[in-house]
Design a protein around this motif. Structure first.
Motif, PDB file in Angstrom:
ATOM      1  N   ASP A 180       0.800  -1.229   0.000  1.00 36.26           N
ATOM      2  CA  ASP A 180       0.000   0.000   0.000  1.00 36.26           C
ATOM      3  C   ASP A 180       0.835   1.283   0.000  1.00 36.26           C
ATOM      4  O   ASP A 180       0.276   2.381   0.056  1.00 36.26           O
ATOM      5  CB  ASP A 180      -0.969   0.032   1.193  1.00 36.26           C
ATOM      6  CG  ASP A 180      -1.966  -1.117   1.133  1.00 36.26           C
ATOM      7  OD1 ASP A 180      -2.403  -1.460   0.018  1.00 36.26           O
ATOM      8  OD2 ASP A 180      -2.277  -1.678   2.196  1.00 36.26           O
ATOM      9  N   HIS A 194       2.609   4.224  -1.769  1.00 38.82           N
ATOM     10  CA  HIS A 194       2.315   4.835  -3.067  1.00 38.82           C
ATOM     11  C   HIS A 194       3.607   5.375  -3.677  1.00 38.82           C
ATOM     12  O   HIS A 194       4.238   6.271  -3.108  1.00 38.82           O
ATOM     13  CB  HIS A 194       1.285   5.956  -2.890  1.00 38.82           C
ATOM     14  CG  HIS A 194       0.818   6.545  -4.188  1.00 38.82           C
ATOM     15  ND1 HIS A 194      -0.057   7.614  -4.245  1.00 38.82           N
ATOM     16  CD2 HIS A 194       1.094   6.225  -5.481  1.00 38.82           C
ATOM     17  CE1 HIS A 194      -0.296   7.913  -5.517  1.00 38.82           C
ATOM     18  NE2 HIS A 194       0.397   7.085  -6.283  1.00 38.82           N
ATOM     19  N   ALA A 207       5.285   6.992  -7.192  1.00 34.75           N
ATOM     20  CA  ALA A 207       5.074   7.597  -8.512  1.00 34.75           C
ATOM     21  C   ALA A 207       6.362   7.450  -9.305  1.00 34.75           C
ATOM     22  O   ALA A 207       7.412   7.941  -8.878  1.00 34.75           O
ATOM     23  CB  ALA A 207       4.700   9.071  -8.369  1.00 34.75           C
ATOM     24  N   LYS A 227       1.155   0.628  -4.307  1.00 34.50           N
ATOM     25  CA  LYS A 227       0.256   1.374  -5.179  1.00 34.50           C
ATOM     26  C   LYS A 227       1.119   2.174  -6.145  1.00 34.50           C
ATOM     27  O   LYS A 227       2.030   2.907  -5.720  1.00 34.50           O
ATOM     28  CB  LYS A 227      -0.610   2.315  -4.345  1.00 34.50           C
ATOM     29  CG  LYS A 227      -1.543   3.200  -5.152  1.00 34.50           C
ATOM     30  CD  LYS A 227      -2.325   4.143  -4.239  1.00 34.50           C
ATOM     31  CE  LYS A 227      -3.204   5.092  -5.040  1.00 34.50           C
ATOM     32  NZ  LYS A 227      -3.927   6.047  -4.146  1.00 34.50           N
ATOM     33  N   THR A 246       1.688   4.820  -9.519  1.00 33.51           N
ATOM     34  CA  THR A 246       1.284   5.794 -10.524  1.00 33.51           C
ATOM     35  C   THR A 246       2.452   5.915 -11.492  1.00 33.51           C
ATOM     36  O   THR A 246       3.584   6.189 -11.071  1.00 33.51           O
ATOM     37  CB  THR A 246       0.960   7.161  -9.910  1.00 33.51           C
ATOM     38  OG1 THR A 246      -0.115   7.017  -8.973  1.00 33.51           O
ATOM     39  CG2 THR A 246       0.545   8.146 -11.006  1.00 33.51           C
ATOM     40  N   GLY A 267      -1.922  -0.533 -11.752  1.00 31.67           N
ATOM     41  CA  GLY A 267      -1.614   0.830 -11.344  1.00 31.67           C
ATOM     42  C   GLY A 267      -2.414   1.846 -12.140  1.00 31.67           C
ATOM     43  O   GLY A 267      -3.384   1.516 -12.822  1.00 31.67           O
ATOM     44  N   ALA A 290       2.123  11.366  -3.427  1.00 31.99           N
ATOM     45  CA  ALA A 290       2.518   9.978  -3.204  1.00 31.99           C
ATOM     46  C   ALA A 290       3.471   9.917  -2.015  1.00 31.99           C
ATOM     47  O   ALA A 290       3.828  10.940  -1.422  1.00 31.99           O
ATOM     48  CB  ALA A 290       3.188   9.417  -4.456  1.00 31.99           C
ATOM     49  N   ASP A 291       3.883   8.699  -1.659  1.00 29.62           N
ATOM     50  CA  ASP A 291       4.872   8.552  -0.596  1.00 29.62           C
ATOM     51  C   ASP A 291       6.286   8.790  -1.132  1.00 29.62           C
ATOM     52  O   ASP A 291       7.100   9.463  -0.498  1.00 29.62           O
ATOM     53  CB  ASP A 291       4.783   7.142   0.009  1.00 29.62           C
ATOM     54  CG  ASP A 291       3.455   6.895   0.697  1.00 29.62           C
ATOM     55  OD1 ASP A 291       3.012   7.781   1.460  1.00 29.62           O
ATOM     56  OD2 ASP A 291       2.850   5.836   0.452  1.00 29.62           O
TER      57      ASP A 291
END
Length: 343
Positions: A171, A173, A175, A196, A198, A216, A229-230
């Protein structure tokens, strides 16, 4: 044009060789930054430069970067770089490659070349018919992309652990900018861990297809740095971290495979001031060069994997020193590399 040692990017380079072969049209520069740890190793770039000074500047800057990258990767190699000045048509006749191979060979092994922008694996094979000082041949480990991707994946996990206290990517995130060999490989590693994703690429179809495959989301190439995002993972072009783009980031860490991510250098301080962790690019993306230079000391697959496995530990060491000293991760990495090469 100023003298070479007066150029801003001259950094006590051991040698800068300029070659011209009128018969074949070859114009090339080979910059040897350091041989403190071993032969100066770095790829050859085939590029059409606006002027000759730009080519020399590129060779100086890139060769210094290779010294730092090879040192921080724990390799028995120094840093060098070659650039061939392409003509406007970017033609690359075999005779010109032969002349360049002779130029490399004339240095007697102080410089070892490899593939870079504008040069193909087939070009490296061609050069190897004239000089033995070529790395990354098909029988020397093959495509470096998957090795780079694995190192970047381990670096992304290390960044997550430093920022969030865990390297469990479920989970999380991420990008990813650029989903070619490196970015695409990274995306697959992360998808397997339940992250997750992107994704974005200048080839929008490629990004969309990979996003569909991995569950995705794909966004436009010019929108990926605006994603909340993270972790942001740049895996395409360099110089993407500018004053403007850093100010707009909505992430806790930047960790990716692109080279020369900081546009001017000062962006490292901007990231730190915003509380965004930065993984120095030449440390996190070293997996490829670790594989390419395997023949220098005869490293086998087990040793290559051991060296790549050391990337997250090296990053953690940099971040801990950065936290303790107040220097940015980029500054800490540069100081570590300089010490390793005796500077």
């Amino acid at each position: 044009m100023p003298a070479i040692w007066d150029l801003p990017d001259f950094d006590s380079h051991e040698a800068v060789h300029v070659f011209e072969d009128r018969a074949t049209g070859l114009k090339a520069v080979i910059a040897v930054h350091s041989t403190h740890l071993g032969p100066a190793a770095g790829g050859t770039r085939f590029w059409h430069y606006a002027d000759s000074q730009s080519a020399i500047t590129d060779a100086l800057r890139l060769s210094r970067g290779m010294s730092f990258k090879n040192a921080m990767a724990g390799l028995p190699a120094g840093g060098g770089k070659a650039v061939i000045l392409a003509n406007p048509s970017r033609s690359k006749p075999a005779e010109m490659l032969d002349a360049f191979a002779r130029a490399v060979d004339s240095l007697g092994g102080r410089y070892v070349t490899a593939q870079d922008v504008g040069m193909s694996e087939a070009d490296m094979v061609h050069l190897s018919k004239t000089t033995a000082h070529v790395a990354g041949l098909p029988d020397q480990g093959g495509d470096p992309g998957p090795y780079t991707a694995r190192g970047v994946y381990l670096g992304v996990k290390a960044a997550a652990k430093h920022v969030f206290g865990t390297d469990d990517m479920r989970d999380a995130h991420v990008a990813i900018q650029g989903v070619g060999s490196v970015g695409g490989g990274l995306a697959r590693y992360l998808a397997q861990q339940g992250a997750k994703l992107t994704l974005a690429d200048v080839d929008a179809h490629r990004a969309a297809a990979l996003a569909e495959e991995l569950g995705g989301v794909a966004v436009a190439a010019d929108a990926i740095m605006d994603v909340e995002a993270d972790i942001f993972s740049p895996c395409a072009l360099g110089a993407i971290l500018t004053e403007e783009t850093v100010a707009g980031l909505k992430v806790r860490a930047v960790a990716g495979g692109a080279n020369n991510q900081l546009a001017k250098g000062g962006e490292g301080r901007m990231l730190a001031d915003r509380g965004i962790l930065y993984a120095p690019d030449y440390v996190i993306n070293a997996g490829g060069i670790i594989n390419v230079l395997r023949h220098i000391d005869g490293a086998d697959d087990a040793e290559i994997n051991r060296r790549i496995d050391a990337i997250p530990g090296r990053l953690s060491e940099i971040w801990k020193e950065s936290d303790a000293s107040g220097s940015t991760p980029a500054e800490v990495a540069d100081k570590m590399a300089q010490k390793l090469i005796g500077r």
